[in-house]
Design a protein around this motif. Structure first.
Motif, mmCIF file in Angstrom:
data_model
loop_
_atom_site.group_PDB
_atom_site.id
_atom_site.type_symbol
_atom_site.label_atom_id
_atom_site.label_comp_id
_atom_site.label_asym_id
_atom_site.label_seq_id
_atom_site.Cartn_x
_atom_site.Cartn_y
_atom_site.Cartn_z
ATOM 1 N N GLY A 136 0.829 -1.199 0.000
ATOM 2 C CA GLY A 136 0.000 0.000 0.000
ATOM 3 C C GLY A 136 0.855 1.236 0.000
ATOM 4 O O GLY A 136 2.089 1.164 0.059
ATOM 5 N N LYS A 169 -4.348 -1.985 7.429
ATOM 6 C CA LYS A 169 -3.834 -2.981 6.489
ATOM 7 C C LYS A 169 -3.481 -4.275 7.221
ATOM 8 O O LYS A 169 -3.161 -4.285 8.408
ATOM 9 C CB LYS A 169 -2.615 -2.438 5.753
ATOM 10 N N ASN A 191 -11.383 0.022 -8.926
ATOM 11 C CA ASN A 191 -11.288 1.381 -8.382
ATOM 12 C C ASN A 191 -11.145 2.436 -9.470
ATOM 13 O O ASN A 191 -11.655 3.557 -9.338
ATOM 14 C CB ASN A 191 -10.111 1.463 -7.408
ATOM 15 N N THR A 208 -10.562 -2.612 -1.332
ATOM 16 C CA THR A 208 -9.254 -2.703 -0.685
ATOM 17 C C THR A 208 -8.685 -4.119 -0.699
ATOM 18 O O THR A 208 -7.473 -4.293 -0.556
ATOM 19 C CB THR A 208 -9.333 -2.212 0.764
ATOM 20 N N SER A 209 -9.534 -5.124 -0.851
ATOM 21 C CA SER A 209 -9.059 -6.503 -0.945
ATOM 22 C C SER A 209 -10.136 -7.351 -1.589
ATOM 23 O O SER A 209 -11.320 -6.982 -1.588
ATOM 24 C CB SER A 209 -8.699 -7.058 0.437
ATOM 25 N N ARG A 257 -13.522 0.290 1.275
ATOM 26 C CA ARG A 257 -13.363 1.423 2.188
ATOM 27 C C ARG A 257 -14.341 2.497 1.751
ATOM 28 O O ARG A 257 -14.333 2.920 0.592
ATOM 29 C CB ARG A 257 -11.926 1.951 2.154
ATOM 30 N N GLY A 301 -14.945 0.680 6.864
ATOM 31 C CA GLY A 301 -14.887 -0.424 5.920
ATOM 32 C C GLY A 301 -16.113 -1.300 5.997
ATOM 33 O O GLY A 301 -16.873 -1.265 6.967
#
Length: 268
Positions: free
Chosen positions: A98, A106, A193, A218-219, A228, A237
């Motif tokens: 990141g 994270k 994104n 984010t994952s 997020r 989140g």
């Protein structure tokens, strides 16, 4: 938190009339194995010879063996190598990639174990494994003062973000396998994104019952994904589950398209 077996291996609890059901997530062992598979560098802490009792941290590239044990290529002149020769006990911290934003949100994992030199009989296999993960090491891999070392993992501690943490038994970690989307996750996240931020907002509203001004993935894994969300000054989140497991990029794309279509119908 307790060291006893925890909720990360337990099925989701039944929801009450007012509580939303839990979204399925992988066991901590699988998440830790996936993180280590995705990364190839960490921070190795050894016991300082210069300052007895104090930890000594070093940047440490690694290769991950098929059983999850990290392999290192280190010089005999390095301070961490000298520390290991005196005391093999060490820990390796690996963190999610990141840009540094929201660092505490994270994922990261700490491996605790003994780091010892790999004998000559295994050197060729260790060399091939390491160069596949660290190709730039070809310039010094055969220097006389370099040798391969391996960590025998005794315990692990995983943190997946705020409120997501726990110990992982070494055997459970050794038997786990990386998530099937591990190699493609970064590309999927980048694409969503960059090109589908509006769709993420729609998915958050339909599947997580969250409205927001901004949303970013984010994952992602075989069971679902995290976003997020930002609403005014509030940033938080949410986890969104897939209706079925996905194991390839194409399967992930198909399911996401289906979910967006369903979300649009639900909104309309």
């Amino acid at each position: 938190m307790s060291d006893a077996p925890r909720k990360h291996n337990a099925p989701p609890m039944p929801a009450s009339d007012t509580e939303r059901p839990s979204v399925p997530e992988s066991a901590y062992a699988e998440r830790a194995r996936t993180l280590l598979h995705q990364r190839d560098i960490g921070s190795l802490s050894t016991h300082s010879r210069r300052r007895t009792g104090y930890p000594f941290a070093s940047v440490m590239p690694y290769a991950l063996g098929p059983d999850g044990r990290p392999v290192f290529l280190i010089s005999g002149m390095a301070m961490h190598t000298q520390n290991l020769m005196a005391d093999p006990r060490a820990s390796l911290l690996v963190t999610e990639a990141g840009d540094g934003a929201d660092a505490l949100g994270k994922a990261r994992v700490t491996l605790v174990g003994d780091v010892t030199r790999i004998d000559d009989a295994e050197r060729a296999a260790a060399r091939d494994l390491y160069l596949e993960a660290q190709p730039s090491a070809k310039y010094w891999v055969d220097f006389e003062d370099f040798a391969f070392y391996r960590m025998e993992v005794l315990d692990l501690y995983y943190v997946g973000g705020f409120g997501v943490m726990g110990w992982i038994p070494a055997m459970e970690y050794a038997e786990a396998r990386p998530d099937p989307l591990a190699g493609a996750a970064a590309d999927i996240i980048g694409h969503m994104n960059a090109d589908h931020a509006d769709a993420l907002l729609l998915l958050a509203e339909a599947y997580a019952e969250e409205t927001a001004d901004e949303a970013a993935m984010t994952s992602i894994d075989r069971l679902g994904f995290h976003v997020r969300l930002k609403s005014g000054d509030r940033v938080h989140g949410a986890r969104i589950g897939f209706p079925r497991q996905v194991r390839t990029t194409q399967e992930a794309r198909t399911v996401l398209v289906e979910m967006v279509r369903h979300a649009r119908k639900k909104r309309d």
